[in-house]
Design a protein around this motif. Structure first.
Motif, short mmCIF file in Angstrom:
data_model
loop_
_atom_site.label_atom_id
_atom_site.label_comp_id
_atom_site.label_asym_id
_atom_site.label_seq_id
_atom_site.Cartn_x
_atom_site.Cartn_y
_atom_site.Cartn_z
N MET A 164 -14.64 -0.01 10.21
CA MET A 164 -14.31 -0.30 11.74
C MET A 164 -14.11 -1.87 11.77
O MET A 164 -14.83 -2.69 11.20
CB MET A 164 -15.51 -0.12 12.32
CG MET A 164 -15.83 1.40 12.53
SD MET A 164 -14.58 2.27 13.23
CE MET A 164 -14.57 1.70 15.01
N VAL A 165 -12.99 -2.55 12.22
CA VAL A 165 -12.55 -3.87 12.41
C VAL A 165 -12.41 -3.96 14.04
O VAL A 165 -11.30 -3.60 14.57
CB VAL A 165 -11.41 -4.23 11.76
CG1 VAL A 165 -11.36 -5.56 11.60
CG2 VAL A 165 -11.43 -3.86 10.02
N GLU A 166 -13.26 -4.82 14.66
CA GLU A 166 -13.13 -4.99 15.97
C GLU A 166 -12.70 -3.90 16.63
O GLU A 166 -11.70 -3.58 17.76
CB GLU A 166 -12.29 -6.23 16.29
CG GLU A 166 -12.39 -7.45 15.72
CD GLU A 166 -12.19 -8.61 16.62
OE1 GLU A 166 -10.92 -8.83 16.55
OE2 GLU A 166 -12.93 -9.39 17.07
N GLY A 167 -13.47 -2.50 16.50
CA GLY A 167 -13.27 -1.35 17.32
C GLY A 167 -12.19 -0.63 16.80
O GLY A 167 -12.00 0.71 17.62
N VAL A 168 -11.42 -0.98 15.88
CA VAL A 168 -10.39 0.12 15.36
C VAL A 168 -10.72 0.45 13.94
O VAL A 168 -11.29 -0.13 13.18
CB VAL A 168 -9.08 -0.72 15.31
CG1 VAL A 168 -7.86 0.11 14.81
CG2 VAL A 168 -8.75 -1.42 16.46
N GLU A 216 2.68 -19.19 29.65
CA GLU A 216 1.49 -19.70 28.76
C GLU A 216 0.52 -18.44 28.86
O GLU A 216 0.56 -17.82 29.64
CB GLU A 216 1.09 -20.69 29.54
CG GLU A 216 1.88 -22.08 28.83
CD GLU A 216 1.42 -23.42 29.59
OE1 GLU A 216 0.16 -23.72 29.22
OE2 GLU A 216 2.14 -23.95 30.15
N GLY A 217 -0.40 -18.75 28.17
CA GLY A 217 -1.71 -17.75 27.99
C GLY A 217 -1.48 -16.49 27.14
O GLY A 217 -2.38 -15.79 26.98
N ALA A 218 -0.28 -16.35 26.72
CA ALA A 218 0.00 -14.95 26.16
C ALA A 218 -0.68 -14.99 24.65
O ALA A 218 -0.24 -16.08 23.84
CB ALA A 218 1.68 -14.58 26.08
N ALA A 219 -1.39 -14.09 24.40
CA ALA A 219 -1.91 -13.97 22.89
C ALA A 219 -1.42 -12.95 21.96
O ALA A 219 -1.03 -11.94 22.59
CB ALA A 219 -3.44 -14.13 23.06
N GLU A 220 -1.13 -13.20 20.68
CA GLU A 220 -0.84 -12.41 19.99
C GLU A 220 -1.88 -11.20 19.68
O GLU A 220 -2.88 -11.65 19.81
CB GLU A 220 -0.26 -12.93 18.54
CG GLU A 220 0.47 -12.26 17.58
CD GLU A 220 0.67 -12.98 16.14
OE1 GLU A 220 1.51 -12.58 15.46
OE2 GLU A 220 -0.06 -13.73 15.82
N LYS A 221 -1.35 -10.06 19.28
CA LYS A 221 -2.23 -9.07 18.90
C LYS A 221 -2.95 -9.24 17.93
O LYS A 221 -2.26 -9.63 16.85
CB LYS A 221 -1.28 -7.75 18.75
CG LYS A 221 -2.31 -6.47 19.11
CD LYS A 221 -1.41 -5.15 19.20
CE LYS A 221 -2.20 -3.87 19.38
NZ LYS A 221 -3.05 -3.74 18.23
N THR A 222 -4.25 -9.06 17.65
CA THR A 222 -5.00 -9.79 16.64
C THR A 222 -5.46 -8.61 15.69
O THR A 222 -6.31 -8.89 14.64
CB THR A 222 -6.32 -10.49 16.95
OG1 THR A 222 -6.82 -9.66 17.77
CG2 THR A 222 -5.76 -11.85 17.74
N SER A 223 -4.91 -7.33 15.96
CA SER A 223 -5.55 -6.20 14.91
C SER A 223 -4.23 -5.39 14.53
O SER A 223 -3.02 -5.64 15.29
CB SER A 223 -6.45 -5.25 15.51
OG SER A 223 -5.83 -4.42 16.55
N GLY A 224 -4.11 -4.82 13.20
CA GLY A 224 -3.01 -4.17 12.79
C GLY A 224 -2.54 -4.46 11.49
O GLY A 224 -3.08 -5.64 10.99
N CYS A 267 -7.18 -9.64 11.42
CA CYS A 267 -8.44 -9.78 11.92
C CYS A 267 -8.76 -11.39 12.23
O CYS A 267 -8.56 -12.19 11.13
CB CYS A 267 -9.41 -9.26 11.07
SG CYS A 267 -11.25 -9.38 11.33
N PRO A 268 -9.21 -11.64 13.41
CA PRO A 268 -9.63 -13.20 13.65
C PRO A 268 -11.04 -13.32 12.98
O PRO A 268 -11.56 -12.70 12.37
CB PRO A 268 -10.12 -13.26 15.26
CG PRO A 268 -9.86 -11.96 15.75
CD PRO A 268 -9.39 -10.68 14.56
N ASP A 269 -11.39 -14.75 12.54
CA ASP A 269 -12.48 -15.04 11.84
C ASP A 269 -13.73 -14.16 12.41
O ASP A 269 -13.81 -14.40 13.70
CB ASP A 269 -12.61 -16.50 11.88
CG ASP A 269 -11.53 -17.10 10.96
OD1 ASP A 269 -10.99 -16.50 10.11
OD2 ASP A 269 -11.92 -18.26 10.57
#
Ligand code: NHW
Ligand code: EN5
Length: 401
Positions: free
Chosen positions: A139-143, A32-40, A388-390
């Protein structure tokens, strides 16, 4: 229920998607607790894999590009938009981007004529559709991501609901992809798949009486016209020390001031000095910008607005409302509220009837106190082919034209 958008690399329903992602990962990793990568990228692509031929158009129509430095072609684009572009919910006002504004908006450093795309009738040459793309790193969340900004998607009123818009979108996508760019950013009043956030429009009356006459605003029930006019007065002289129009000598310092400031937000444009100069230096009836500096010339505060009049679609005597739109503002030595009040005074002096602002960046800090009222329009922010998350409006550091 989106026959076109369901086929495109956009996040359909971010909450849905994230839940699915998390569940899938949990199953796959067994923990549990694994999160999908949210950028790319949502879809990985290469230039080699991109279709070489333009998409087919309905019989009688052909693709063309608009050279906006040619007066006749600029006129064609101007007229299509002036008669067919965005209206408010009650069809009272329609955006009337000026010719000079359009040239400025689609010709930043590195623009490509090939991406000023239009559809015309083969026989008459008359324009029936347009869409534009301009290069802009985001720039989207530092990327940092190479993208294009899409704007001025328009289909002639006589050709609506015939699925021409998806063809325009697919063809501009193909042309952008051939330049090695695979993501885009855009805004729209309507809700579509791929939204990353939603901002609200706010309006500050500068010519209250005219705005009432055209039906843009009303006299509040607890006020008379005279009191409302008084309440909406703005200072004719700026309060901020040394407040003046931005000049070439300010560009490098103001660019640094803005980019350092924008780093506070989750989504913002990565502007080079040349791009900053193009977008921010004053241009008559297109964009205004102001600075104040310390004694040694260090830029400490800046504010700006662009000019976007709207035609009054039905009004017998008033043809336009002149609107200033808040652009990029940074206050470091005075309160933002004070800087923006000075900005309101300048907009009024420039002949504007209303000053519009979104509740993005730190604008919430001044909207209420400077007598802005909430409008009836939303502005949704979109990313194409970039995860990108909300984001909340105050996390957005981007204003599109
Ligand atoms: S938003 C302003 C858009 N323009 C206007 O509102 C002007 C007035 N309206 C029109 O001209 C700023 C037409 O109504 C338009 C639609 C042309 C809007 N964005 O041809 P059909 C921008 O310019 C979908 C995207 O029959 P139509 C940003 C709709 O959901 N999609 O409709 C533009 C449906 O798909 P679905 C929109 O009314 C961003 C399909 O179009 C849309 O005759 C563009 C129906 O097509 C909108 N504003 O023409 C995307 N409005 O799946 C760029 C409707 O639901 C993507 N639709 O069935 C990125 C591209 C670049 C990528 C590069 C890597
Ligand atoms: C592409 N880059 O709806 C952008 N404008 O509020 C395209 N309302 O002007 C996307 N309906 O609320 C554009 N007055 C999306 C926006 C499309 C245009 C649009 C709205 C934004 C607007 C005005 C006029 C409404 C007329 C009737 C409005 C009320 C202002 C008033 C101020 C004082 C306090 C009460 C409210």
């Amino acid at each position: 229920s989106h026959k076109f958008w369901d086929t495109q690399p956009v996040v359909r329903d971010i909450k849905d998607e994230l839940e699915k992602g998390v569940q899938a990962l949990q199953i796959a990793s067994g923990k549990e607790g694994a999160a999908e990568k949210t950028s790319g990228y949502i879809k990985e692509q290469t230039v080699e894999g991109i279709r070489k031929e333009p998409y087919p158009l309905p019989a009688g129509f052909e693709w063309c590009v608009l050279d906006v430095n040619d007066a006749e072609q600029l006129d064609m684009m101007y007229n299509l938009l002036n008669r067919n572009y965005v209206e408010d919910d009650d069809n009272m006002f329609r955006f009337d981007y000026s010719r000079d504004f359009l040239k400025w908006a689609v010709c930043p450093p590195g623009y490509k004529v090939d991406l000023h795309l239009a559809v015309r009738a083969q026989k008459t040459g008359k324009l029936f559709g347009v869409i534009t793309a301009i290069p802009q790193a985001m720039m989207v969340e530092g990327v940092k991501v190479e993208m294009v900004e899409i704007n001025f998607l328009c289909v002639h009123k006589k050709l609506r609901s015939k699925r021409l818009a998806p063809v325009l979108i697919k063809e501009i996508t193909r042309r952008v992809n051939l330049t090695g760019v695979f993501s885009a950013v855009y805004t729209a009043g309507v809700v579509l798949p791929g939204s990353i956030g939603c901002a609200r429009y706010y309006h500050r009356s500068l010519q209250f009486k005219k705005l009432v006459e055209v039906g843009f605003t009303r006299v509040p029930s607890n006020q008379t016209m005279a009191t409302a006019v008084k309440l909406n007065r703005v200072p004719s002289q700026p309060v901020t020390n040394g407040f003046r129009a931005m000049e070439e000598r300010d560009v490098v310092g103001a660019h640094k001031l803005l980019m350092d400031y924008l780093a506070n937000f989750k989504v913002y444009p990565f502007l080079t000095v040349d791009e900053f100069r193009h977008w921010i230096l004053p241009k008559n009836k297109v964009v205004n910008s102001y600075v104040s500096t310390s004694a040694d010339g260090t830029v400490e505060n800046m504010c700006s607005f662009y000019h976007l009049p709207s035609s009054c679609v039905k009004h017998p005597t008033h043809s336009h409302i002149f609107a200033a739109y808040s652009y990029y503002n940074v206050a470091t030595t005075v309160p933002l509220k004070q800087l923006m009040n000075d900005c309101l005074g300048q907009a009024k002096a420039e002949g504007q009837d209303v000053f519009n602002a979104l509740n993005v960046m730190e604008n919430d800090k001044f909207l209420h106190d400077l007598r802005f009222g909430m409008g009836d329009g939303n502005l949704n922010y979109y990313l194409f082919n970039w995860k990108c998350p909300d984001v909340q409006p105050e996390e957005i550091g981007l204003v599109l034209l």
